[in-house]
Write an enzyme that holds these catalytic residues in place. Structure first.
Site, PDB file in Angstrom:
ATOM      1  N   GLY A  13       1.477   9.218  -8.954  1.00  0.00           N
ATOM      2  CA  GLY A  13       1.639  10.074  -7.768  1.00  0.00           C
ATOM      3  C   GLY A  13       3.100  10.277  -7.436  1.00  0.00           C
ATOM      4  CB  ALA A  15       5.271  15.063  -7.727  1.00  0.00           C
ATOM      5  N   GLY A  16       4.456  12.922  -5.056  1.00  0.00           N
ATOM      6  CA  GLY A  16       3.878  12.978  -3.705  1.00  0.00           C
ATOM      7  C   GLY A  16       4.861  12.489  -2.651  1.00  0.00           C
ATOM      8  N   GLY A  19       5.828   8.821  -3.130  1.00  0.00           N
ATOM      9  CA  GLY A  19       6.668   8.781  -4.337  1.00  0.00           C
ATOM     10  C   GLY A  19       8.102   9.187  -4.027  1.00  0.00           C
ATOM     11  CD  GLN A 114      -4.042   5.903 -12.144  1.00  0.00           C
ATOM     12  OE1 GLN A 114      -3.793   5.048 -11.291  1.00  0.00           O
ATOM     13  NE2 GLN A 114      -3.687   7.173 -11.999  1.00  0.00           N
ATOM     14  CB  VAL A 131       0.158   2.349  -2.553  1.00  0.00           C
ATOM     15  CG1 VAL A 131       0.480   3.078  -1.252  1.00  0.00           C
ATOM     16  CG2 VAL A 131       1.190   1.253  -2.815  1.00  0.00           C
ATOM     17  CG  ASP A 161      -2.192  -2.634   7.286  1.00  0.00           C
ATOM     18  OD1 ASP A 161      -2.439  -1.582   7.877  1.00  0.00           O
ATOM     19  OD2 ASP A 161      -2.451  -2.802   6.076  1.00  0.00           O
ATOM     20  CG  HIS A 189      -4.781  -0.474   4.130  1.00  0.00           C
ATOM     21  ND1 HIS A 189      -3.867  -0.632   5.132  1.00  0.00           N
ATOM     22  CD2 HIS A 189      -4.684   0.825   3.756  1.00  0.00           C
ATOM     23  CE1 HIS A 189      -3.245   0.509   5.361  1.00  0.00           C
ATOM     24  NE2 HIS A 189      -3.726   1.412   4.542  1.00  0.00           N
TER      25      HIS A 189
HETATM   26  N1  LIG Z   1      -2.042   1.085   1.496  1.00  0.00           N
HETATM   27  C1  LIG Z   1      -1.337   1.689   2.438  1.00  0.00           C
HETATM   28  O1  LIG Z   1      -0.832   1.029   3.366  1.00  0.00           O
HETATM   29  C2  LIG Z   1      -1.104   3.175   2.437  1.00  0.00           C
HETATM   30  C3  LIG Z   1      -1.738   3.989   1.528  1.00  0.00           C
HETATM   31  N2  LIG Z   1      -1.535   5.351   1.533  1.00  0.00           N
HETATM   32  C4  LIG Z   1      -2.220   6.137   0.514  1.00  0.00           C
HETATM   33  O2  LIG Z   1      -1.327   6.445  -0.548  1.00  0.00           O
HETATM   34  C5  LIG Z   1      -1.819   7.571  -1.274  1.00  0.00           C
HETATM   35  C6  LIG Z   1      -0.712   8.573  -1.556  1.00  0.00           C
HETATM   36  O3  LIG Z   1      -0.219   9.115  -0.349  1.00  0.00           O
HETATM   37  P1  LIG Z   1       0.856  10.314  -0.351  1.00  0.00           P
HETATM   38  O4  LIG Z   1       1.956  10.043  -1.294  1.00  0.00           O
HETATM   39  O5  LIG Z   1       1.168  10.563   1.073  1.00  0.00           O
HETATM   40  O6  LIG Z   1      -0.045  11.505  -0.895  1.00  0.00           O
HETATM   41  P2  LIG Z   1       0.427  12.894  -1.561  1.00  0.00           P
HETATM   42  O7  LIG Z   1      -0.759  13.793  -1.563  1.00  0.00           O
HETATM   43  O8  LIG Z   1       1.700  13.365  -0.956  1.00  0.00           O
HETATM   44  O9  LIG Z   1       0.758  12.467  -3.054  1.00  0.00           O
HETATM   45  C7  LIG Z   1      -0.212  12.014  -3.925  1.00  0.00           C
HETATM   46  C8  LIG Z   1       0.252  12.373  -5.310  1.00  0.00           C
HETATM   47  O10 LIG Z   1      -0.653  11.781  -6.222  1.00  0.00           O
HETATM   48  C9  LIG Z   1      -0.834  12.674  -7.283  1.00  0.00           C
HETATM   49  N3  LIG Z   1      -2.062  12.328  -8.004  1.00  0.00           N
HETATM   50  C10 LIG Z   1      -3.343  12.650  -7.700  1.00  0.00           C
HETATM   51  N4  LIG Z   1      -4.176  12.194  -8.638  1.00  0.00           N
HETATM   52  C11 LIG Z   1      -3.418  11.563  -9.561  1.00  0.00           C
HETATM   53  C12 LIG Z   1      -3.709  10.891 -10.774  1.00  0.00           C
HETATM   54  N5  LIG Z   1      -4.963  10.784 -11.227  1.00  0.00           N
HETATM   55  N6  LIG Z   1      -2.684  10.349 -11.456  1.00  0.00           N
HETATM   56  C13 LIG Z   1      -1.418  10.467 -11.011  1.00  0.00           C
HETATM   57  N7  LIG Z   1      -1.065  11.100  -9.869  1.00  0.00           N
HETATM   58  C14 LIG Z   1      -2.075  11.627  -9.156  1.00  0.00           C
HETATM   59  C15 LIG Z   1      -0.851  14.046  -6.626  1.00  0.00           C
HETATM   60  O11 LIG Z   1      -0.573  15.095  -7.557  1.00  0.00           O
HETATM   61  C16 LIG Z   1       0.237  13.888  -5.584  1.00  0.00           C
HETATM   62  O12 LIG Z   1       1.516  14.288  -6.073  1.00  0.00           O
HETATM   63  C17 LIG Z   1      -2.977   8.108  -0.433  1.00  0.00           C
HETATM   64  O13 LIG Z   1      -4.179   7.587  -0.964  1.00  0.00           O
HETATM   65  C18 LIG Z   1      -2.721   7.506   0.923  1.00  0.00           C
HETATM   66  O14 LIG Z   1      -3.906   7.426   1.684  1.00  0.00           O
HETATM   67  C19 LIG Z   1      -0.690   5.933   2.420  1.00  0.00           C
HETATM   68  C20 LIG Z   1      -0.028   5.174   3.346  1.00  0.00           C
HETATM   69  C21 LIG Z   1      -0.203   3.738   3.434  1.00  0.00           C
HETATM   70  O1  LIG Z   2      -3.967   5.871   7.344  1.00  0.00           O
HETATM   71  C1  LIG Z   2      -3.866   6.427   6.237  1.00  0.00           C
HETATM   72  O2  LIG Z   2      -4.698   7.186   5.741  1.00  0.00           O
HETATM   73  C2  LIG Z   2      -2.630   6.113   5.436  1.00  0.00           C
HETATM   74  C3  LIG Z   2      -2.516   4.648   5.479  1.00  0.00           C
HETATM   75  O3  LIG Z   2      -3.198   3.952   4.759  1.00  0.00           O
HETATM   76  C4  LIG Z   2      -1.738   4.045   6.548  1.00  0.00           C
HETATM   77  O4  LIG Z   2      -0.881   4.717   7.148  1.00  0.00           O
HETATM   78  O5  LIG Z   2      -1.966   2.864   6.800  1.00  0.00           O
END
Ligand SMILES: NC(=O)C1=CN([C@@H]2O[C@H](COP(=O)(O)OP(=O)(O)OC[C@H]3O[C@@H](n4cnc5c(N)ncnc54)[C@H](O)[C@@H]3O)[C@@H](O)[C@H]2O)C=CC1
Ligand SMILES: O=C([O-])CC(=O)C(=O)O
Length: 330
Positions: A13, A15-16, A19, A114, A131, A161, A189
Site C-alpha cells: 500500500g 502509494a496510499g 505509505g 501475502q 496495519v 491506540d 484494534h
Molecule cells: N491498525 C491501525 O491502527 C490503523 C490501520 N489503518 C488501516 O490501514 C489501511 C491503509 O490505510 P490508508 O493508507 O489510509 O489507505 P489508502 O486507501 O490511502 O491506501 C491504501 C493503499 O493500499 C493499496 N492496496 C490495496 N490493495 C493492495 C494489495 N493487495 N497490495 C498492495 N497494495 C494494496 C491501495 O492501492 C492504496 O494505495 C486501511 O486498512 C486502514 O483502515 C489506518 C489507521 C490506523
Molecule cells: O479507524 C480507522 O478506520 C482507522 C484506524 O484503524 C484508526 O484510526 O485507528
C-alpha cells in the site's frame, strides 16, 4: 568503516496515505536506527504502481544516506523476496459509518496471498506488522497462510491506540506523555479494545489512583480512545494516516531495538493463553522486548471491570476468526 548490509523492508500500500507518511521516516533511519541502511521494496496494485513510482522519485530526492535503494512491485511473491521487515499496510480503509470489521471480506482476500508470499520468500528472520484493517484478523490470515514462518513473527498494530491513550491521560493529568509508563491496550484494534490505566504509572504513582475519577475513565477515556479512529474520520474526512505511520514506526522500532527498563508497550501478538485469551488469537497485550523478541508481561491482576472488557474484545476476535474460517481464508 564498512556499512552493515541493508535491511530489506517491504511496505504494501506504498502509494496510499499511510505509505506516504511512513516511507520517508523509514528511509531516514527512524524505523531501525541510524546505523542501519534500508532497502525499500514497495508493493502496490497495478493501478497504483505509477503513483508509487512518484513516491520513489521523491525518496530519491531526499538523498537519505541510509536508503540503499527502492524497488516497486505489483506481485507479492517478488515484493516479499528476502524481506526482513514486512509492513502490511495496503488495504481498503473504512469510511464514515463503517466498523473496521465490515472490511473483513474486502481485505481478507489481500492477506492470504501475502501470507503465502511471505512463506515462500521472506528472510528467515522476517518480522511482520499488519496495519491494514481489521488488523488483528488480517494478521491471523497472513499467519495461517505462512506455516513455515514462526507464528510469533506475525503481529498487528495497536500502538496507535496505545499512543492515543498516553496522550489522553497526559492531558487529563496535565503532565508530559513522557511521565507516563506501562500503558496497556488489550484485545482487538476495534471499538471493543480496552485501554487499561490500572497498571499504568505516572511518575511512579498508579495512574488510576492519580486520576481518581471512575466516571471519566468509563465514560470519557475508554470510549474516546476506542473510538478515536472514527473521530478522526469524522473531523478529517479520512482515516488517520500520519499518526498511524508514526505508530508503525514505534511498533517496529521497539520490537527491534527493545523497550526501556521500567516500561512496556502494547502489541497485538499471537496469544499463548496468557490472561485467559485463547491461544492463537492475535490480541493486544502489554509486552516488553529485548534482542528482537517480545514477551507478554505476566502476573498483572485484573479486576472485574478490566476482565469483562478484555473478555468482550477477545470474544469479538474469536468471532472474526470464525468468520474468516467460514470464508476459507484460514
Ligand atoms: N491498525 C491501525 O491502527 C490503523 C490501520 N489503518 C488501516 O490501514 C489501511 C491503509 O490505510 P490508508 O493508507 O489510509 O489507505 P489508502 O486507501 O490511502 O491506501 C491504501 C493503499 O493500499 C493499496 N492496496 C490495496 N490493495 C493492495 C494489495 N493487495 N497490495 C498492495 N497494495 C494494496 C491501495 O492501492 C492504496 O494505495 C486501511 O486498512 C486502514 O483502515 C489506518 C489507521 C490506523
Ligand atoms: O479507524 C480507522 O478506520 C482507522 C484506524 O484503524 C484508526 O484510526 O485507528
Amino acid at each position: 568503516m564498512t556499512q552493515a548490509p541493508p535491511v530489506n523492508v517491504t511496505v504494501t500500500g506504498a502509494a496510499g496515505q499511510i505509505g506516504y507518511a511512513l516511507l520517508f521516516r523509514i528511509a531516514s533511519g527512524q524505523l531501525l536506527g541510524q546505523d542501519k541502511p534500508v532497502r525499500l521494496r514497495l508493493l502496490e496494485i497495478p493501478q497504483a504502481v505509477k503513483a508509487a513510482e512518484g513516491v520513489a522519485l521523491e525518496l530519491e530526492d531526499c538523498a537519505f544516506p541510509l536508503l540503499a535503494g527502492t524497488d516497486i512491485f505489483d506481485d507479492p511473491k517478488k515484493a516479499f523476496e528476502g524481506t526482513n521487515i514486512a509492513l502490511l499496510v495496503g488495504a481498503r480503509p473504512r469510511t464514515k459509518g463503517m466498523e473496521r470489521g465490515d472490511l473483513l471480506e474486502a481485505n481478507g482476500g489481500i492477506f492470504k496471498p501475502q501470507g503465502e508470499a511471505i512463506n515462500a520468500g521472506a528472510a528467515d528472520d522476517v518480522k511482520v506488522l499488519v496495519v491494514g484493517n481489521p488488523a488483528n484478523t488480517n494478521a491471523l490470515i497472513a499467519q495461517a497462510n505462512a506455516p513455515d514462518v514462526p507464528a510469533e513473527r506475525f503481529t498487528a498494530m495497536t500502538r496507535l491506540d496505545h499512543n492515543r491513550a498516553l496522550a489522553q491521560l497526559a492531558t487529563k493529568l496535565a503532565v508530559p506523555v513522557s511521565d507516563i509508563k506501562k500503558m496497556t491496550i488489550w484485545g482487538n484494534h476495534s471499538a471493543t479494545q480496552y485501554p487499561d490505566i490500572f497498571h499504568a504509572e505516572v511518575k511512579g504513582e498508579n495512574a488510576a489512583a492519580a486520576v481518581n475519577d471512575q466516571t471519566w475513565l468509563a465514560e470519557e477515556f475508554i470510549p474516546r480512545v476506542a473510538k478515536r479512529g472514527a473521530e478522526i474520520i469524522e473531523v478529517r474526512g479520512a482515516s488517520s494516516a500520519a499518526s498511524a505511520a508514526s505508530a508503525a514506526i514505534d511498533h517496529v522500532h521497539d520490537w527491534v531495538n527493545g523497550t526501556p527498563e521500567g516500561d512496556w508497550v502494547s502489541m497485538a501478538v499471537p496469544s499463548d493463553g496468557s490472561y485467559g485469551v485463547p491461544a492463537g488469537l492475535i490480541s493486544s497485550f502489554p509486552v516488553t522486548t529485548t534482542g528482537g523478541r517480545y514477551e507478554i508481561v505476566q502476573g498483572l491482576d485484573l479486576d472485574d471491570f478490566s476482565r469483562d472488557r478484555i473478555d468482550a474484545s477477545v470474544k469479538e476476535l474469536a468471532d472474526e476468526r470464525d468468520a474468516v474460517r467460514k470464508l476459507g481464508l484460514i
